[in-house]
Design an enzyme around this catalytic site. Structure first.
Site, PDB file in Angstrom:
ATOM      1  N   ASP A  93       0.940  -1.218   0.067  1.00  0.00           N
ATOM      2  CA  ASP A  93      -0.009   0.156   0.053  1.00  0.00           C
ATOM      3  C   ASP A  93       0.795   1.078   0.051  1.00  0.00           C
ATOM      4  OD1 ASP A  93      -1.605   1.839   0.856  1.00  0.00           O
ATOM      5  OD2 ASP A  93      -2.961   0.567   2.026  1.00  0.00           O
ATOM      6  N   ASP A 304      -8.453  -6.502  -0.445  1.00  0.00           N
ATOM      7  CA  ASP A 304      -7.821  -6.869   0.924  1.00  0.00           C
ATOM      8  C   ASP A 304      -8.608  -6.205   2.070  1.00  0.00           C
ATOM      9  OD1 ASP A 304      -6.592  -4.161   2.264  1.00  0.00           O
ATOM     10  OD2 ASP A 304      -6.441  -3.977  -0.010  1.00  0.00           O
ATOM     11  N   CYS A 345     -15.576 -26.939   7.547  1.00  0.00           N
ATOM     12  CA  CYS A 345     -14.228 -26.380   7.458  1.00  0.00           C
ATOM     13  C   CYS A 345     -13.393 -27.397   7.654  1.00  0.00           C
ATOM     14  CB  CYS A 345     -14.205 -25.151   8.414  1.00  0.00           C
ATOM     15  SG  CYS A 345     -12.618 -24.229   8.217  1.00  0.00           S
ATOM     16  N   CYS A 347      -9.912 -26.493   8.381  1.00  0.00           N
ATOM     17  CA  CYS A 347      -8.823 -25.858   9.103  1.00  0.00           C
ATOM     18  C   CYS A 347      -8.509 -26.543  10.372  1.00  0.00           C
ATOM     19  CB  CYS A 347      -8.969 -24.401   9.510  1.00  0.00           C
ATOM     20  SG  CYS A 347      -9.854 -24.119  10.742  1.00  0.00           S
ATOM     21  N   CYS A 350     -10.862 -26.324  13.414  1.00  0.00           N
ATOM     22  CA  CYS A 350     -12.132 -27.126  13.102  1.00  0.00           C
ATOM     23  C   CYS A 350     -11.961 -28.319  13.201  1.00  0.00           C
ATOM     24  CB  CYS A 350     -12.688 -26.622  11.784  1.00  0.00           C
ATOM     25  SG  CYS A 350     -13.389 -24.962  12.058  1.00  0.00           S
ATOM     26  N   HIS A 376      -8.746 -20.113  11.369  1.00  0.00           N
ATOM     27  CA  HIS A 376     -10.160 -20.471  10.645  1.00  0.00           C
ATOM     28  C   HIS A 376     -10.590 -19.300   9.808  1.00  0.00           C
ATOM     29  CE1 HIS A 376     -14.171 -21.439  10.353  1.00  0.00           C
ATOM     30  NE2 HIS A 376     -14.447 -20.559  10.895  1.00  0.00           N
TER      31      HIS A 376
END
Ligand SMILES: [Zn+2]
Length: 412
Positions: A93, A304, A345, A347, A350, A376
Protein backbone atom coordinates in the site's frame (compact mmCIF):
# COMPACT_ATOMS: atom_id res chain seq x y z
CA UNK A 1 2.15 -4.50 -19.50
CA UNK A 2 -0.13 -7.10 -21.01
CA UNK A 3 1.48 -10.15 -19.39
CA UNK A 4 0.29 -9.33 -15.85
CA UNK A 5 -3.30 -10.53 -16.04
CA UNK A 6 -5.15 -13.12 -18.07
CA UNK A 7 -8.93 -13.46 -17.97
CA UNK A 8 -10.02 -17.08 -17.92
CA UNK A 9 -13.81 -17.06 -17.74
CA UNK A 10 -16.66 -14.59 -17.48
CA UNK A 11 -19.97 -14.92 -15.69
CA UNK A 12 -22.82 -14.54 -18.21
CA UNK A 13 -25.03 -12.61 -15.78
CA UNK A 14 -22.60 -10.06 -14.31
CA UNK A 15 -19.11 -8.57 -14.62
CA UNK A 16 -17.66 -11.36 -12.43
CA UNK A 17 -14.66 -13.03 -14.00
CA UNK A 18 -11.90 -15.48 -13.15
CA UNK A 19 -8.33 -14.88 -14.14
CA UNK A 20 -4.67 -15.36 -13.35
CA UNK A 21 -2.48 -12.60 -11.98
CA UNK A 22 1.07 -13.39 -13.04
CA UNK A 23 3.82 -12.00 -10.80
CA UNK A 24 7.56 -12.61 -10.54
CA UNK A 25 6.93 -14.71 -7.43
CA UNK A 26 4.02 -16.84 -8.51
CA UNK A 27 0.53 -16.77 -9.93
CA UNK A 28 -2.66 -15.75 -8.18
CA UNK A 29 -5.99 -17.29 -9.20
CA UNK A 30 -8.62 -14.53 -9.11
CA UNK A 31 -10.98 -13.42 -7.70
CA UNK A 32 -8.61 -13.58 -4.73
CA UNK A 33 -8.37 -12.38 -1.17
CA UNK A 34 -5.14 -10.51 -0.39
CA UNK A 35 -4.21 -11.18 3.24
CA UNK A 36 -3.20 -8.08 5.18
CA UNK A 37 0.36 -8.16 6.51
CA UNK A 38 0.69 -4.55 7.67
CA UNK A 39 4.00 -5.09 9.50
CA UNK A 40 5.30 -7.69 7.01
CA UNK A 41 3.37 -10.37 8.90
CA UNK A 42 -0.21 -11.53 9.05
CA UNK A 43 -0.98 -11.09 12.73
CA UNK A 44 -0.62 -14.37 14.69
CA UNK A 45 0.02 -16.53 11.60
CA UNK A 46 3.47 -17.29 10.17
CA UNK A 47 4.27 -17.75 6.44
CA UNK A 48 4.33 -21.55 6.32
CA UNK A 49 0.83 -21.75 7.77
CA UNK A 50 -0.40 -19.12 5.31
CA UNK A 51 0.78 -21.40 2.50
CA UNK A 52 -1.07 -24.34 4.05
CA UNK A 53 -4.22 -22.24 4.42
CA UNK A 54 -4.13 -21.47 0.70
CA UNK A 55 -3.33 -17.75 1.00
CA UNK A 56 -1.97 -16.67 -2.38
CA UNK A 57 -0.81 -13.08 -1.88
CA UNK A 58 -0.09 -10.60 0.94
CA UNK A 59 -0.28 -6.80 1.18
CA UNK A 60 2.15 -4.98 3.48
CA UNK A 61 2.04 -1.34 4.46
CA UNK A 62 4.69 1.11 3.27
CA UNK A 63 3.84 3.72 5.88
CA UNK A 64 4.34 1.41 8.85
CA UNK A 65 7.42 -0.33 7.42
CA UNK A 66 9.00 3.03 6.60
CA UNK A 67 8.67 4.07 10.24
CA UNK A 68 9.85 0.69 11.52
CA UNK A 69 12.20 -0.99 10.68
CA UNK A 70 12.80 1.29 7.66
CA UNK A 71 12.92 0.36 3.98
CA UNK A 72 16.74 0.30 3.83
CA UNK A 73 16.95 -2.54 6.34
CA UNK A 74 14.30 -4.50 4.45
CA UNK A 75 16.05 -3.87 1.11
CA UNK A 76 19.37 -5.13 2.53
CA UNK A 77 17.68 -8.33 3.64
CA UNK A 78 16.33 -9.02 0.17
CA UNK A 79 13.10 -7.02 0.24
CA UNK A 80 9.85 -8.19 1.83
CA UNK A 81 10.48 -11.70 0.58
CA UNK A 82 13.92 -12.16 2.12
CA UNK A 83 12.94 -10.21 5.21
CA UNK A 84 9.70 -12.02 6.07
CA UNK A 85 10.21 -15.51 4.67
CA UNK A 86 6.98 -15.28 2.64
CA UNK A 87 8.03 -16.43 -0.84
CA UNK A 88 4.78 -15.82 -2.69
CA UNK A 89 3.40 -12.71 -4.42
CA UNK A 90 3.17 -9.45 -2.48
CA UNK A 91 1.69 -5.97 -2.75
CA UNK A 92 2.42 -2.79 -0.82
CA UNK A 93 0.00 0.00 0.00
CA UNK A 94 1.42 3.44 -0.83
CA UNK A 95 0.55 5.00 2.51
CA UNK A 96 -2.26 7.12 1.03
CA UNK A 97 -4.82 5.65 3.39
CA UNK A 98 -2.58 6.62 6.32
CA UNK A 99 -2.43 10.18 4.97
CA UNK A 100 -6.18 10.16 5.20
CA UNK A 101 -6.34 8.41 8.57
CA UNK A 102 -3.90 10.83 10.14
CA UNK A 103 -5.39 13.93 8.61
CA UNK A 104 -8.83 14.68 7.28
CA UNK A 105 -10.41 11.39 8.37
CA UNK A 106 -9.47 12.17 11.91
CA UNK A 107 -10.80 15.70 11.70
CA UNK A 108 -14.14 14.21 10.73
CA UNK A 109 -13.85 11.48 13.33
CA UNK A 110 -14.47 8.82 10.70
CA UNK A 111 -12.56 6.34 8.59
CA UNK A 112 -13.47 5.53 5.05
CA UNK A 113 -15.15 2.33 6.08
CA UNK A 114 -16.11 3.04 9.67
CA UNK A 115 -18.45 5.68 8.34
CA UNK A 116 -19.90 3.43 5.68
CA UNK A 117 -21.03 0.71 7.99
CA UNK A 118 -21.38 2.52 11.31
CA UNK A 119 -20.48 0.61 14.39
CA UNK A 120 -19.66 -2.76 12.85
CA UNK A 121 -15.89 -2.31 12.97
CA UNK A 122 -15.76 -4.31 9.77
CA UNK A 123 -12.65 -3.00 8.16
CA UNK A 124 -9.90 -0.44 8.35
CA UNK A 125 -10.84 2.08 10.99
CA UNK A 126 -9.19 5.18 12.35
CA UNK A 127 -9.09 3.64 15.80
CA UNK A 128 -5.73 4.40 17.35
CA UNK A 129 -5.25 7.49 15.23
CA UNK A 130 -7.70 9.62 17.18
CA UNK A 131 -5.21 11.12 19.59
CA UNK A 132 -2.74 12.34 16.99
CA UNK A 133 -4.05 15.75 16.13
CA UNK A 134 -2.66 18.10 13.49
CA UNK A 135 0.29 15.90 12.66
CA UNK A 136 -0.27 16.14 8.92
CA UNK A 137 0.32 18.88 6.36
CA UNK A 138 -0.86 18.22 2.85
CA UNK A 139 0.38 20.15 -0.20
CA UNK A 140 0.93 19.77 -3.91
CA UNK A 141 4.41 18.33 -3.42
CA UNK A 142 3.28 15.68 -0.96
CA UNK A 143 2.40 15.20 2.67
CA UNK A 144 4.45 15.76 5.80
CA UNK A 145 3.64 14.03 9.03
CA UNK A 146 5.05 13.01 12.38
CA UNK A 147 5.86 9.42 13.22
CA UNK A 148 3.27 7.70 15.39
CA UNK A 149 6.18 5.87 17.03
CA UNK A 150 8.62 8.59 18.05
CA UNK A 151 7.25 11.91 16.77
CA UNK A 152 10.02 12.31 14.17
CA UNK A 153 9.18 14.25 10.99
CA UNK A 154 8.64 12.54 7.66
CA UNK A 155 7.62 13.59 4.16
CA UNK A 156 5.94 11.47 1.51
CA UNK A 157 6.05 12.67 -2.08
CA UNK A 158 4.80 10.64 -5.06
CA UNK A 159 8.41 10.01 -6.11
CA UNK A 160 9.55 9.19 -2.58
CA UNK A 161 6.77 6.67 -2.06
CA UNK A 162 7.79 4.89 -5.28
CA UNK A 163 11.44 4.74 -4.12
CA UNK A 164 10.25 3.44 -0.74
CA UNK A 165 8.15 0.71 -2.35
CA UNK A 166 10.93 -0.22 -4.77
CA UNK A 167 13.15 -0.88 -1.77
CA UNK A 168 10.47 -2.99 -0.10
CA UNK A 169 10.37 -4.96 -3.34
CA UNK A 170 6.74 -6.12 -3.51
CA UNK A 171 5.48 -7.47 -6.84
CA UNK A 172 2.66 -4.90 -7.04
CA UNK A 173 3.08 -1.34 -5.73
CA UNK A 174 0.54 1.48 -5.53
CA UNK A 175 0.65 5.14 -6.51
CA UNK A 176 0.33 7.75 -3.75
CA UNK A 177 -3.24 9.05 -3.45
CA UNK A 178 -5.21 11.35 -1.22
CA UNK A 179 -8.00 9.38 0.38
CA UNK A 180 -11.02 11.59 1.12
CA UNK A 181 -13.69 11.12 3.78
CA UNK A 182 -17.37 10.41 3.01
CA UNK A 183 -18.09 13.68 4.83
CA UNK A 184 -16.04 15.79 2.45
CA UNK A 185 -17.89 18.16 0.15
CA UNK A 186 -18.10 17.67 -3.58
CA UNK A 187 -15.71 20.55 -4.21
CA UNK A 188 -13.04 19.28 -1.80
CA UNK A 189 -13.36 15.73 -3.14
CA UNK A 190 -12.85 17.11 -6.65
CA UNK A 191 -9.81 19.13 -5.62
CA UNK A 192 -8.26 16.10 -3.86
CA UNK A 193 -9.01 13.93 -6.88
CA UNK A 194 -7.14 16.35 -9.15
CA UNK A 195 -4.15 16.17 -6.79
CA UNK A 196 -4.35 12.36 -6.80
CA UNK A 197 -4.23 12.39 -10.62
CA UNK A 198 -1.19 14.71 -10.70
CA UNK A 199 0.51 12.52 -8.08
CA UNK A 200 -0.37 9.40 -10.11
CA UNK A 201 1.40 10.80 -13.16
CA UNK A 202 4.48 11.67 -11.10
CA UNK A 203 4.46 8.19 -9.52
CA UNK A 204 4.34 6.55 -12.92
CA UNK A 205 7.22 8.67 -14.23
CA UNK A 206 9.31 7.94 -11.14
CA UNK A 207 8.50 4.26 -11.43
CA UNK A 208 9.58 4.11 -15.07
CA UNK A 209 12.79 6.07 -14.45
CA UNK A 210 13.70 4.05 -11.37
CA UNK A 211 13.15 0.74 -13.13
CA UNK A 212 16.55 1.12 -14.82
CA UNK A 213 18.68 1.77 -11.73
CA UNK A 214 18.85 -1.85 -10.50
CA UNK A 215 18.29 -0.81 -6.87
CA UNK A 216 15.14 -2.79 -6.16
CA UNK A 217 15.39 -6.33 -4.78
CA UNK A 218 12.56 -7.10 -7.24
CA UNK A 219 13.17 -5.75 -10.77
CA UNK A 220 9.87 -7.26 -12.00
CA UNK A 221 7.60 -4.88 -10.06
CA UNK A 222 4.42 -3.43 -11.54
CA UNK A 223 2.48 -0.36 -10.44
CA UNK A 224 -1.27 0.22 -10.00
CA UNK A 225 -2.98 3.61 -10.18
CA UNK A 226 -5.66 4.43 -7.62
CA UNK A 227 -9.09 5.69 -8.65
CA UNK A 228 -10.59 8.29 -6.29
CA UNK A 229 -13.64 10.58 -6.52
CA UNK A 230 -15.60 9.73 -3.37
CA UNK A 231 -19.22 8.72 -3.80
CA UNK A 232 -19.82 11.18 -6.68
CA UNK A 233 -20.70 9.61 -10.00
CA UNK A 234 -19.10 12.17 -12.31
CA UNK A 235 -15.91 12.28 -10.22
CA UNK A 236 -15.55 8.50 -10.09
CA UNK A 237 -16.05 8.28 -13.85
CA UNK A 238 -13.58 11.09 -14.51
CA UNK A 239 -11.02 9.54 -12.14
CA UNK A 240 -11.39 6.09 -13.71
CA UNK A 241 -10.87 7.59 -17.17
CA UNK A 242 -7.85 9.69 -16.15
CA UNK A 243 -6.13 6.84 -14.30
CA UNK A 244 -6.96 4.39 -17.10
CA UNK A 245 -5.38 6.54 -19.83
CA UNK A 246 -2.11 7.01 -17.92
CA UNK A 247 -0.97 3.46 -18.66
CA UNK A 248 -0.72 1.81 -15.24
CA UNK A 249 -0.34 -1.98 -15.07
CA UNK A 250 -3.53 -2.33 -13.02
CA UNK A 251 -6.01 -0.39 -10.91
CA UNK A 252 -6.94 -0.01 -7.29
CA UNK A 253 -10.26 1.52 -6.26
CA UNK A 254 -9.75 3.58 -3.15
CA UNK A 255 -11.09 6.35 -1.03
CA UNK A 256 -14.54 6.94 0.33
CA UNK A 257 -16.95 4.36 -0.98
CA UNK A 258 -20.00 6.22 0.33
CA UNK A 259 -22.14 5.96 3.43
CA UNK A 260 -23.91 2.66 2.81
CA UNK A 261 -23.38 -0.65 1.11
CA UNK A 262 -25.71 0.52 -1.67
CA UNK A 263 -23.46 3.52 -2.32
CA UNK A 264 -20.42 1.28 -2.38
CA UNK A 265 -22.12 -0.83 -5.05
CA UNK A 266 -22.86 2.30 -7.08
CA UNK A 267 -19.23 3.47 -6.81
CA UNK A 268 -18.13 0.14 -8.30
CA UNK A 269 -20.84 0.29 -10.98
CA UNK A 270 -19.68 3.77 -12.00
CA UNK A 271 -15.95 3.00 -11.92
CA UNK A 272 -15.27 -0.45 -13.33
CA UNK A 273 -16.69 -0.03 -16.87
CA UNK A 274 -14.05 2.68 -17.48
CA UNK A 275 -11.10 0.47 -16.51
CA UNK A 276 -9.29 -1.55 -19.19
CA UNK A 277 -10.75 -5.04 -19.48
CA UNK A 278 -7.35 -6.68 -19.80
CA UNK A 279 -5.98 -5.19 -16.56
CA UNK A 280 -6.46 -6.34 -12.93
CA UNK A 281 -8.70 -4.39 -10.51
CA UNK A 282 -8.10 -4.26 -6.77
CA UNK A 283 -10.59 -2.96 -4.20
CA UNK A 284 -8.86 -1.45 -1.16
CA UNK A 285 -10.08 -2.35 2.32
CA UNK A 286 -13.28 -4.35 1.81
CA UNK A 287 -13.82 -7.80 3.27
CA UNK A 288 -17.28 -8.59 4.66
CA UNK A 289 -18.68 -11.72 3.05
CA UNK A 290 -21.58 -9.95 1.30
CA UNK A 291 -19.23 -7.13 0.22
CA UNK A 292 -16.90 -9.69 -1.35
CA UNK A 293 -19.76 -11.22 -3.33
CA UNK A 294 -21.04 -7.78 -4.37
CA UNK A 295 -17.57 -6.65 -5.45
CA UNK A 296 -16.88 -9.81 -7.45
CA UNK A 297 -20.27 -9.41 -9.18
CA UNK A 298 -19.17 -5.92 -10.23
CA UNK A 299 -15.85 -7.08 -11.68
CA UNK A 300 -13.33 -6.80 -8.82
CA UNK A 301 -10.43 -9.28 -9.11
CA UNK A 302 -8.66 -8.82 -5.76
CA UNK A 303 -9.39 -7.08 -2.47
CA UNK A 304 -7.78 -6.80 0.95
CA UNK A 305 -9.16 -6.30 4.42
CA UNK A 306 -7.65 -6.69 7.87
CA UNK A 307 -11.04 -7.52 9.39
CA UNK A 308 -10.89 -11.31 9.07
CA UNK A 309 -7.92 -11.58 11.41
CA UNK A 310 -8.82 -8.59 13.58
CA UNK A 311 -12.30 -9.84 14.43
CA UNK A 312 -10.84 -13.32 15.01
CA UNK A 313 -8.67 -11.96 17.82
CA UNK A 314 -11.83 -10.62 19.46
CA UNK A 315 -13.55 -13.99 19.31
CA UNK A 316 -15.60 -13.48 16.13
CA UNK A 317 -15.33 -16.35 13.68
CA UNK A 318 -16.97 -16.95 10.30
CA UNK A 319 -19.77 -19.49 9.98
CA UNK A 320 -21.83 -19.82 6.82
CA UNK A 321 -25.31 -20.17 8.34
CA UNK A 322 -25.27 -17.36 10.89
CA UNK A 323 -26.41 -13.72 10.79
CA UNK A 324 -23.72 -11.83 8.83
CA UNK A 325 -21.96 -15.21 8.53
CA UNK A 326 -20.31 -14.91 11.94
CA UNK A 327 -20.58 -15.95 15.59
CA UNK A 328 -18.75 -14.70 18.69
CA UNK A 329 -17.18 -17.45 20.76
CA UNK A 330 -17.44 -15.27 23.88
CA UNK A 331 -21.18 -15.83 23.80
CA UNK A 332 -22.30 -17.99 26.77
CA UNK A 333 -24.01 -20.55 24.55
CA UNK A 334 -20.65 -21.76 23.21
CA UNK A 335 -19.10 -22.56 26.63
CA UNK A 336 -20.10 -26.21 26.43
CA UNK A 337 -20.70 -26.57 22.68
CA UNK A 338 -18.93 -29.77 21.53
CA UNK A 339 -19.10 -28.92 17.79
CA UNK A 340 -16.35 -27.38 15.68
CA UNK A 341 -16.66 -23.73 14.67
CA UNK A 342 -17.90 -24.83 11.25
CA UNK A 343 -18.73 -28.43 10.33
CA UNK A 344 -17.62 -27.95 6.71
CA UNK A 345 -14.29 -26.27 7.47
CA UNK A 346 -11.05 -28.21 7.06
CA UNK A 347 -8.78 -25.86 9.05
CA UNK A 348 -6.72 -27.13 11.99
CA UNK A 349 -8.99 -25.47 14.57
CA UNK A 350 -12.13 -27.05 13.15
CA UNK A 351 -10.57 -30.49 12.73
CA UNK A 352 -9.16 -30.64 16.26
CA UNK A 353 -11.09 -28.36 18.60
CA UNK A 354 -14.61 -27.76 19.88
CA UNK A 355 -16.31 -24.40 20.20
CA UNK A 356 -16.25 -25.05 23.97
CA UNK A 357 -12.45 -25.31 24.05
CA UNK A 358 -11.94 -22.34 21.75
CA UNK A 359 -14.43 -20.31 23.79
CA UNK A 360 -12.39 -21.16 26.88
CA UNK A 361 -9.11 -20.10 25.21
CA UNK A 362 -10.74 -16.86 24.08
CA UNK A 363 -12.13 -16.03 27.53
CA UNK A 364 -8.79 -16.88 29.13
CA UNK A 365 -6.89 -14.60 26.75
CA UNK A 366 -4.67 -17.46 25.62
CA UNK A 367 -2.28 -16.60 22.77
CA UNK A 368 -3.11 -19.86 20.99
CA UNK A 369 -6.61 -18.52 20.47
CA UNK A 370 -5.35 -15.66 18.27
CA UNK A 371 -3.63 -18.15 16.02
CA UNK A 372 -6.43 -20.73 15.85
CA UNK A 373 -9.21 -18.21 15.26
CA UNK A 374 -7.16 -16.30 12.67
CA UNK A 375 -6.38 -19.53 10.83
CA UNK A 376 -10.07 -20.42 10.71
CA UNK A 377 -11.16 -17.02 9.38
CA UNK A 378 -8.43 -16.95 6.74
CA UNK A 379 -9.25 -20.49 5.63
CA UNK A 380 -12.95 -19.61 5.51
CA UNK A 381 -12.29 -16.72 3.09
CA UNK A 382 -9.87 -18.81 1.01
CA UNK A 383 -12.56 -21.51 0.63
CA UNK A 384 -15.19 -18.90 -0.23
CA UNK A 385 -12.92 -17.50 -2.96
CA UNK A 386 -12.29 -21.00 -4.31
CA UNK A 387 -16.07 -21.60 -4.46
CA UNK A 388 -16.59 -18.23 -6.15
CA UNK A 389 -14.00 -19.06 -8.83
CA UNK A 390 -15.53 -22.49 -9.41
CA UNK A 391 -19.04 -20.99 -9.68
CA UNK A 392 -17.95 -18.33 -12.19
CA UNK A 393 -16.17 -20.97 -14.27
CA UNK A 394 -19.38 -22.99 -14.69
CA UNK A 395 -21.68 -19.96 -15.01
CA UNK A 396 -23.30 -20.43 -11.58
CA UNK A 397 -22.14 -17.29 -9.76
CA UNK A 398 -25.65 -15.88 -9.23
CA UNK A 399 -26.77 -19.17 -7.71
CA UNK A 400 -23.82 -19.15 -5.32
CA UNK A 401 -24.66 -15.58 -4.30
CA UNK A 402 -28.29 -16.52 -3.63
CA UNK A 403 -27.22 -19.55 -1.62
CA UNK A 404 -25.07 -17.41 0.69
CA UNK A 405 -27.80 -14.81 1.03
CA UNK A 406 -30.34 -17.52 1.96
CA UNK A 407 -27.98 -18.95 4.62
CA UNK A 408 -27.53 -15.52 6.13
CA UNK A 409 -31.20 -14.47 6.03
CA UNK A 410 -32.57 -17.88 7.02
CA UNK A 411 -30.54 -17.87 10.20
CA UNK A 412 -31.08 -14.23 11.16
ZN1 LIG B 1 -12.12 -23.79 10.49
Amino acid sequence: MSGLFRTQSRDPGSLARTGILITAHGQVATPAFVAVATQATVKAVEPQTLVELGIQILIANSYHLHLRPGENIIAKLGGLRGFSGWNGPTMTDSGGFQVFSLGVGKEHGVGKIASIFPGDGSCKSTEGYQRRKSLVRLGEQGVSFRSIIDGSEHFFSPEGVITLQRKLGADIVLALDECTSPLHSYSYTKEAMGRTHRWARRCLEAFREGAKDGMSPNPEQVVYGIVQGGAYKDLRQESAQRIEEMGFDGFAIGGSLGRSKEEMHLVLDWTIPYLGLEKPRHLLGIGEIDDILAAVRRGVDTFDCAASTRIARNGTVFVKDAPRHRINLRNARFRSDPHPIDNDCDCFACRHHSRAYLSHLCRSGELSFYRLASMHNLRFIVRLMRDIRAAITVGRFSELEQEWQAERDGSA
